[in-house]
Scaffold this active site. Structure first.
Site, PDB file in Angstrom:
ATOM      1  N   GLN A  73       0.725  -1.267   0.129  1.00  0.00           N
ATOM      2  CA  GLN A  73      -0.144   0.024   0.071  1.00  0.00           C
ATOM      3  C   GLN A  73       0.956   1.167  -0.022  1.00  0.00           C
ATOM      4  OE1 GLN A  73      -3.515   0.241  -0.664  1.00  0.00           O
ATOM      5  NE2 GLN A  73      -2.597  -1.840  -1.077  1.00  0.00           N
ATOM      6  N   HIS A 121       1.569   3.204  -3.249  1.00  0.00           N
ATOM      7  CA  HIS A 121       0.504   3.982  -3.891  1.00  0.00           C
ATOM      8  C   HIS A 121       0.801   5.417  -4.167  1.00  0.00           C
ATOM      9  CE1 HIS A 121      -2.684   1.475  -5.387  1.00  0.00           C
ATOM     10  NE2 HIS A 121      -2.612   0.852  -4.261  1.00  0.00           N
ATOM     11  N   GLU A 163      -9.208   1.350   5.472  1.00  0.00           N
ATOM     12  CA  GLU A 163      -9.592   0.884   4.106  1.00  0.00           C
ATOM     13  C   GLU A 163      -9.236  -0.632   4.021  1.00  0.00           C
ATOM     14  OE1 GLU A 163      -7.289   2.193   1.130  1.00  0.00           O
ATOM     15  OE2 GLU A 163      -8.808   1.779  -0.564  1.00  0.00           O
ATOM     16  N   HIS A 164      -8.129  -1.056   4.246  1.00  0.00           N
ATOM     17  CA  HIS A 164      -7.740  -2.571   4.191  1.00  0.00           C
ATOM     18  C   HIS A 164      -7.403  -2.897   5.391  1.00  0.00           C
ATOM     19  CE1 HIS A 164      -6.771  -1.010  -0.044  1.00  0.00           C
ATOM     20  NE2 HIS A 164      -7.614  -1.779  -0.165  1.00  0.00           N
ATOM     21  N   ASP A 176      -7.046  -6.500  -4.511  1.00  0.00           N
ATOM     22  CA  ASP A 176      -7.229  -5.428  -5.465  1.00  0.00           C
ATOM     23  C   ASP A 176      -7.368  -5.905  -6.848  1.00  0.00           C
ATOM     24  OD1 ASP A 176      -6.621  -3.268  -3.832  1.00  0.00           O
ATOM     25  OD2 ASP A 176      -4.210  -3.378  -4.291  1.00  0.00           O
ATOM     26  N   GLU A 217     -50.242  17.812  14.752  1.00  0.00           N
ATOM     27  CA  GLU A 217     -49.109  18.574  14.174  1.00  0.00           C
ATOM     28  C   GLU A 217     -49.493  19.795  13.601  1.00  0.00           C
ATOM     29  OE1 GLU A 217     -46.760  15.687  11.784  1.00  0.00           O
ATOM     30  OE2 GLU A 217     -46.004  14.837  13.773  1.00  0.00           O
ATOM     31  N   HIS A 267     -54.025  17.408   5.894  1.00  0.00           N
ATOM     32  CA  HIS A 267     -53.517  16.072   6.014  1.00  0.00           C
ATOM     33  C   HIS A 267     -54.829  15.160   6.539  1.00  0.00           C
ATOM     34  CE1 HIS A 267     -49.442  17.323   5.092  1.00  0.00           C
ATOM     35  NE2 HIS A 267     -48.992  15.950   5.389  1.00  0.00           N
TER      36      HIS A 267
END
Lengths: 430, 430
Positions: A259, A262, A327-328, A361, A415, A420
């Site tokens: 990693q 990257h 992430e991983h 991956d 309400e 309604h």
């Protein structure tokens, strides 16, 4: 890469340091991004082509913006046939995994006169952003397009920046074609995101935009969120290895490095209960660094965002792992399945010493577009769910409504909403 | 309310007009909102209390910000016991529906040596924004909290602006307690969103923020998106009734009015193949308007965003319906189920003449927090899925990885990632 004892204060410092990698740190660019977006929104193709000339140094116009069949065919000739075969194998695995994610529409018809349900419909038009240059990864093209295809998206519109000669990476084109893209346009950056969100003469307006990109792309995606949907705001990659004394230090070191290569903002972290493992991993890293092609990048990312953290026990190690929400996550411990059940926050969990991160991956099948920068606390891997939306179904017959309408009337009036209340009572009072 | 023939040009104009209601139209407020957020992020409670003093005209401090058990008990005394019973009935229906949305974690263990899967984990901490004043709807409190509870969220933190006496609407408190809230704080506006996103001395930092609010709340939610997750950016309410000559004009009129009363930006649209129905609905609307308490609001919203659209045939009517992508869609036609299958974009679909929209607002069970402003093209009703996240599971044993590792190596090297290739090869080359 440094070895640090885990404790309250080191955890806090590390978390703060990791967050420096977030795209949100660059919000000063928001104004530039907003300007590009407004320009493309107002002036369409004209603005789009000007920005492409400015940033990508290439003349793109209405006649050459769309990748032609001939260009795709040519790309197939440029890519090693062996790699095309591997891309097809990967595609089959990715498709097989994502088909299992498909949810069905359902109804509940268990009560007389009442049908309630949830209808699943594919999103109609999706935009896929694919970076150009050195960050053009055919594997990501597969990961972003296949789930959309499996979900039933009709129109998958890819955008990717051209090189100075107006060409697109051939591996990208082959992967896109294999995955089932509908059309590809040669534009990139914030201007491409704006074009997808609002449409131009050449580029169709889509409903959702997915795919990673540089900081301008990330901020542009956030800016158009709400006009369209987006997958997430992608940050730099990261791996966390959770290991005890049974782990193989050579494997741990190799995976941390995978990693770190990257980019300089990538983060590699080992959390272990074994000081002995920590020392050996550090040694192995030094050895590997002598031979790896991207060792300059790796050294920087390890220096800035690499950590070997020593935990007093597995509980403390797992707590820190959940806090970092990587992430991983690789688990290389005596009982990795049992430890997995304690993991709350992680994009993808790799279990055991033969489940190395690059397997995920490329070939295993689960998506490699994963939540970064601690967002695994609330975001999920890209999935078929990202490419559908739900509609609730509500159907009552007269008898069923009659049993309940006075409650609705009372609730609505409480309400202050008399229209309604009127909508139910009109059906029974004459 | 005007009657208009559906055609290419009227459709385009109407869509443009409806989009004027979007919170995105107010992006000029972004700077104010960003300033509030930064201030609360930097100065915590101090800033939070100052803004509460400024906007809500009340002194809130660390000692009185949290709603006490006594305050909740007192609220139970203030609310009509009949209404409490109805809230409990509604809760049971909402819970029953949302339990059906729960997804299971799954694995695929069909290939020797390989386990792939998807693990579902509840989000740990969720913030629920509840508006104050006239827009304090206990029904929305139920709709926002119950799915979180069903999903298994441990800590549900509600915020709501206090009135000038530092009190919270008793209906809101009762609904929150019944739904299972963990804690309630008396703050509102962009400052409350900032507090939830970044935490202050009094307010815990959460992972996701849901719930509707005014324009400042909507923009603040967009601004903190990425730091935390959000449900959506809520716009004004809307209803679309799709009807043919078989529909009861009185019911259609009453239902159109039920949404128009929400606020002046609300939109009510009838799309019909019957000119006769259109005329009669218009008459009924005039009649109802004489008696309804909120007729001033209704008249404005109908004048600005109300339409009766005449379609040449049902296909054209359905096409326009999908284009508008309404929050609420009622189908009152000869064959409403068959027409429902052609609906691609709608938050909730109400089928048949006894399935009026307020049924879904209060009692039926499906969520009433729905995508507005055309976002049903890509967003879904609030659901249990909003309160969980997924982690992929990847586990290969040695034999399984051995069969595929050369492909991973080749793919990684083709992308220039030699440390990725090394991570697999190190496990087999010695």
């Amino acid at each position: 890469m440094r070895i640090i004892e885990l404790n309250e204060s080191s955890r806090k410092k590390i978390l703060e340091n990791l967050l420096k990698r977030s795209p949100h740190q660059y919000e000063t660019y928001n104004e530039t991004v907003a300007q590009i977006i407004n320009d493309v929104r107002s002036n369409g193709d004209e603005a789009l082509f000007l920005y492409t000339k400015k940033f990508d140094k290439v003349d793109i116009n209405a006649d050459n913006i769309k990748v032609t069949d001939e260009e795709t065919e040519y790309a197939y000739k440029q890519v090693d046939p062996k790699l095309i075969d591997i891309i097809r194998k990967a595609k089959a695995n990715i498709e097989e995994f994502h088909i299992k994610q498909k949810q069905n529409s359902w109804i509940d018809a268990s009560k007389e006169g009442i049908i309630l349900g949830q209808k699943i419909t594919p999103i109609e038009k999706v935009g896929v952003y694919v970076p150009g240059g050195k960050a053009a990864y055919p594997s990501t093209v597969l990961m972003d397009i296949i789930p959309a295809k499996v979900a039933g998206v009709k129109r998958i519109v890819m955008v990717t920046p051209p090189d100075k000669d107006g060409r697109v990476n051939p591996g990208t084109l082959v992967a896109a074609k294999e995955a089932g893209v509908t059309e590809i346009y040669k534009v990139g950056g914030a201007q491409a995101i704006a074009a997808l969100a609002f449409g131009t003469e050449s580029i169709p307006k889509v409903d959702k935009i997915v795919g990673p990109g540089n900081i301008y792309v990330a901020l542009a995606k956030k800016a158009v969120y709400g006009y369209v949907s987006i997958d997430s705001i992608a940050g730099p990659s990261e791996i966390l290895v959770l290991a005890d004394e049974t782990a193989n230090p050579r494997y741990v070191a190799a995976d941390l490095l995978s990693q770190a290569e990257h980019d300089e903002l990538a983060s590699s972290i080992l959390i272990t209960t074994s000081r002995n493992l920590a020392d050996k991993v550090l040694e192995e890293i030094e050895n590997f660094l002598k031979t790896l092609s991207r060792s300059d990048i790796i050294k920087k990312s390890l220096a800035n965002y690499g950590y070997i953290l020593i935990a007093k026990n597995m509980n403390e190690a797992i707590e820190a792992t959940n806090e970092i929400a990587s992430e991983h996550l690789e688990i290389m411990t005596k009982d990795p399945y049992s430890d997995m059940t304690k993991i709350k926050n992680a994009g993808a969990i790799f279990i055991g010493e033969y489940s190395c991160e690059p397997l995920g991956d490329y070939m295993a099948g689960p998506n490699h577009t994963l939540p970064t920068n601690g967002t695994a606390r609330f975001f999920s891997p890209l999935s078929v769910d990202d490419f559908v939306k739900k509609s609730s179904i509500i159907s009552y017959n007269k008898d069923a409504l009659e049993k309940i309408y006075k409650d609705i009337e009372t609730f609505a009036l409480s309400e202050g909403l008399s229209a309604h209340a009127n909508s139910v009572s009109v059906r029974f009072n004459n």
